[in-house]
Design an enzyme around this catalytic site. Structure first.
Site, short mmCIF file in Angstrom:
data_model
loop_
_atom_site.label_atom_id
_atom_site.label_comp_id
_atom_site.label_asym_id
_atom_site.label_seq_id
_atom_site.Cartn_x
_atom_site.Cartn_y
_atom_site.Cartn_z
N SER A 157 0.86 -1.20 0.00
CA SER A 157 0.00 0.00 0.00
C SER A 157 0.89 1.24 0.00
O SER A 157 2.05 1.17 0.45
CB SER A 157 -0.86 0.00 1.27
OG SER A 157 -1.55 1.22 1.42
N TYR A 170 -2.07 -0.45 10.55
CA TYR A 170 -2.10 -0.87 9.14
C TYR A 170 -0.81 -0.42 8.45
O TYR A 170 -0.13 -1.21 7.78
CB TYR A 170 -3.33 -0.26 8.47
CG TYR A 170 -3.49 -0.57 7.00
CD1 TYR A 170 -3.97 -1.82 6.58
CD2 TYR A 170 -3.18 0.37 6.01
CE1 TYR A 170 -4.13 -2.11 5.24
CE2 TYR A 170 -3.34 0.08 4.67
CZ TYR A 170 -3.82 -1.16 4.29
OH TYR A 170 -3.97 -1.44 2.94
#
Ligand SMILES: NC(=O)c1ccc[n+]([C@@H]2O[C@H](COP(=O)([O-])OP(=O)(O)OC[C@H]3O[C@@H](n4cnc5c(N)ncnc54)[C@H](OP(=O)(O)O)[C@@H]3O)[C@@H](O)[C@H]2O)c1
Length: 296
Positions: A157, A170
């Site tokens: 990501s 995250y």
């Protein structure tokens, strides 16, 4: 060698001579589902794994509409069931003869301010987004080493390159994946194995809805960051999220590329975020982020 021939040469293989085999984790929705179909459209036999076979209908429908249902073998795998991973991979190799591409995609997001997160919530995030990718990769590596070829594609990501507010766990899990993959790539290059990081920006999938786990303190209202959290949530809702098909198409292109790069950023927002992080002095950058996300 006898054992290898039984497993790698695969007497039960349904593969044609030119057919390559891909294994995708988290194929029941979003990027994993679309990647499964794109790989099948590109001629791969795809083992589409998902933790709950009761959720396979969307994939079955997408595969049927694309005319590739026969290319896809749907199997059950919860990537945090670490003890089951080696046997799962062995069964794939036994039935299909090889693994040319592994797409480590399964993931979710834990949301909440860093101050509020319980250690067990952060550990849960790492189990799926980091340790599971490590475990599936380690289970596939002996087969790729024997083949002297293979692509390992990690769905990371932009949050793995740029700390993001209210998803510190995250971000941390994706930063860990980035570091591990950089090291792994250098270790396995000489074995003919390519390790690749795909770093999407914001794309419209279930990770923004069904697959967000809110930290307990954000849910029960005990967080001292509650008001800032609510302002931020509104700002995040308004962020433009793009069609994830471009991520799936990129992964299929990487899977066919004999010499892929280490990193592929995907999405205009990801490119802008990384450019701002690199171009602006950090203090200016964090002021801009605070203004956009309304957390000051
Ligand atoms: N969408 C974005 O904006 C974005 C941006 C950057 C990176 N990513 C990354 O893209 C990947 C895919 O996410 P997505 O956006 O496509 O979201 P998604 O639609 O929520 O898909 C996540 C997939 O992972 C599966 N999964 C979660 N935990 C699992 C487990 N323990 N075992 C097996 N499967 C599991 C989910 O299964 P269930 O259907 O059973 O829940 C689902 O199939 C993730 O790694 C995510 O971090 C997404």
């Amino acid at each position: 060698m006898g054992l290898y021939c039984a497993t790698i040469c695969g007497t039960k293989s349904h593969m044609t001579a030119s057919e390559k085999v891909a294994l995708v984790t988290g194929s029941s929705s979003g990027i994993g589902l679309l990647t499964t179909v794109e790989l099948a459209k590109n001629g791969f036999k795809v083992v589409a794994s998902m933790r709950d076979l009761g959720r396979r209908e969307r994939l079955d429908q997408a595969a049927a509409s694309a005319g590739v249902a026969g290319q896809i073998d749907v199997r059950q795998l919860d990537v945090t069931n670490f003890d089951a991973i080696p046997a799962f991979v062995q069964s794939v190799v036994r039935d299909h003869g090889r693994v040319d591409v592994l797409v480590n995609n399964a993931g979710f997001a834990v949301a909440g301010f860093a101050e509020d997160m319980k250690l067990e919530e952060i550990r849960t995030q790492f189990e799926t987004n980091f340790f599971a990718h490590v475990a599936v990769t380690q289970a596939v590596l002996p087969t790729m080493r024997h083949q002297h070829s293979g692509h390992i594609i990690m769905v990371s990501s932009i949050a793995g390159l740029h700390g993001s507010v209210s998803v510190s766990s995250y971000s941390a899990s994706k930063f860990a994946l980035e570091g591990w993959s950089e090291s792994l790539r250098m270790e396995v290059n000489a074995l003919g194995i390519k390790v690749v990081l795909v770093e999407p920006g914001s794309f419209q999938t279930d990770i923004w809805t069904r697959n967000v786990m809110m930290g307990q303190k954000a849910v029960d209202g005990t967080s001292p960051n509650r008001a800032r959290g609510e302002r931020m949530r509104d700002a995040i809702q308004k962020i433009r999220k793009r069609d994830p098909i471009v991520v799936a198409q990129l992964i299929a292109r990487i899977a066919r590329d004999p010499n892929p790069r280490l990193r592929y950023l995907v999405g205009q927002d990801a490119h802008i975020q990384l450019w701002l992080k690199r171009a602006l002095p950090w203090k200016w950058h964090e002021k801009l982020v605070a203004k956009v996300l309304k957390i000051d």
